[in-house]
Motif scaffolding. Sequence first.
Motif, mmCIF file in Angstrom:
data_model
loop_
_atom_site.group_PDB
_atom_site.id
_atom_site.type_symbol
_atom_site.label_atom_id
_atom_site.label_comp_id
_atom_site.label_asym_id
_atom_site.label_seq_id
_atom_site.Cartn_x
_atom_site.Cartn_y
_atom_site.Cartn_z
ATOM 1 N N GLU A 111 -11.138 -37.432 23.495
ATOM 2 C CA GLU A 111 -12.485 -37.407 24.094
ATOM 3 C C GLU A 111 -13.340 -38.545 23.540
ATOM 4 O O GLU A 111 -14.066 -39.209 24.272
ATOM 5 N N THR A 125 -7.153 -41.898 30.543
ATOM 6 C CA THR A 125 -6.244 -41.193 29.627
ATOM 7 C C THR A 125 -4.841 -41.767 29.736
ATOM 8 O O THR A 125 -4.163 -42.028 28.738
ATOM 9 N N SER A 129 -4.788 -38.772 18.139
ATOM 10 C CA SER A 129 -4.071 -37.506 18.012
ATOM 11 C C SER A 129 -5.062 -36.368 18.242
ATOM 12 O O SER A 129 -6.099 -36.284 17.591
ATOM 13 N N GLY A 130 -4.723 -35.546 19.194
ATOM 14 C CA GLY A 130 -5.554 -34.376 19.448
ATOM 15 C C GLY A 130 -6.640 -34.617 20.472
ATOM 16 O O GLY A 130 -6.996 -35.760 20.789
ATOM 17 N N ALA A 131 -7.156 -33.521 20.983
ATOM 18 C CA ALA A 131 -8.107 -33.558 22.088
ATOM 19 C C ALA A 131 -9.438 -34.189 21.678
ATOM 20 O O ALA A 131 -10.057 -34.918 22.456
ATOM 21 N N THR A 132 -9.877 -33.940 20.464
ATOM 22 C CA THR A 132 -11.181 -34.458 20.037
ATOM 23 C C THR A 132 -11.166 -35.974 19.984
ATOM 24 O O THR A 132 -12.099 -36.640 20.438
ATOM 25 N N GLU A 133 -10.075 -36.510 19.433
ATOM 26 C CA GLU A 133 -9.977 -37.963 19.336
ATOM 27 C C GLU A 133 -9.883 -38.599 20.715
ATOM 28 O O GLU A 133 -10.467 -39.658 20.966
ATOM 29 N N ARG A 186 -2.715 -43.553 26.783
ATOM 30 C CA ARG A 186 -1.412 -43.013 26.368
ATOM 31 C C ARG A 186 -0.321 -44.070 26.459
ATOM 32 O O ARG A 186 0.485 -44.223 25.535
#
Length: 331
Positions: A126, A109, A120-124, A113
């Motif tokens: 993951e 992660t 953008s966002g948690a789903t992406e 970053r």
Amino acid sequence: TKHFPVRRTGKDLLARRRRTVHAVDDVSLELRRGTVTALVGESGSGKSTVARLLAQLYPLTAGEIRLGGTAVKAGRGRSFRAYVRQVQLIFQDPFASLNPVHTVRYHLTRALRIHGRAGSGATELEANLAALLERVQLTPPGQYLEKFPHELSGGQRQRVAIARALAAGPQVLLADEPVSMLDVSIRLGVLNLLRDLKERLRLAILYITHDIASARYFADTTLVMYAGRIVEGGDSESVTQHPAHPYTQLLIASAPDPGRIAGQEAREETGSGEPPSLIAPPPGCRFHPRCPQAMERCRTELPPRFDLAGGRWAACWLYDTAAAPAKEETK
Ligand code: SF4
Ligand code: MG
């Protein structure tokens, strides 16, 4: 790119600065996308220094580095930032390169970053994490994300280190002895993974090794380094089957089994004699004190590159076609 071994790298730098070792000299190499280039040499030959110079961890004192035709200036400009993203380094010891208190999820992660590739966002995020682990064949990803480095095998750790390098979206991977600390039984798997990545992502890979037999198996092009200089180069098959430079011949002769694939440990020290000090390298051809074919001129004159057939070359006076047939020196 302050990934990790900041401490180790810092120490290296200090040690070198104090002595100002001329670790590499007149080294010129070209890495092409979709190919593996092996840089082969004994420990102390300067091969790791080449990787660190290319990764901009050491400053260049002369010469230049180009990426896609553009010269890269060290510093903080946009081209430099792009460069450090495009050119990623993988180290020998995956244990030292991963922080033991952080999970695989944390390492990947963070890398995503830093390079603005987390999505953008948690789903992406993951999805991107899963994609990285799948690229290095750690599947199913859910089984690895929450693991700490000590919960993984050496080969799995090196795959995580490779995934972290891929998080930057690089064009170039500099792999410094990436399998030499791994169990013999899993080396081939990691090399095959790198080869797969070379093809699928069209990476340019610099594979640094002391093991010329693995270069033959894994690399398209092989360069042989001795005492801070590249002494022979060409396509791997031909260089390893028909070595031209006496030093390459010595390396091949002392490989445990020329037919072996990344198997039994190759010795880092090779043949008779020690590699010379880089602080005061021998004059002339740096290999002359160990060379069975040394001639008088080898003691004083530095051999340039001589072109051989098939795009190969060797820096050795034996291939000076302009000279009169070499006379053996009589003692
Ligand atoms: Fe040996 Fe001379 Fe060739 Fe050097 S230049 S490798 S000493 S023959
Ligand atoms: Mg090294």
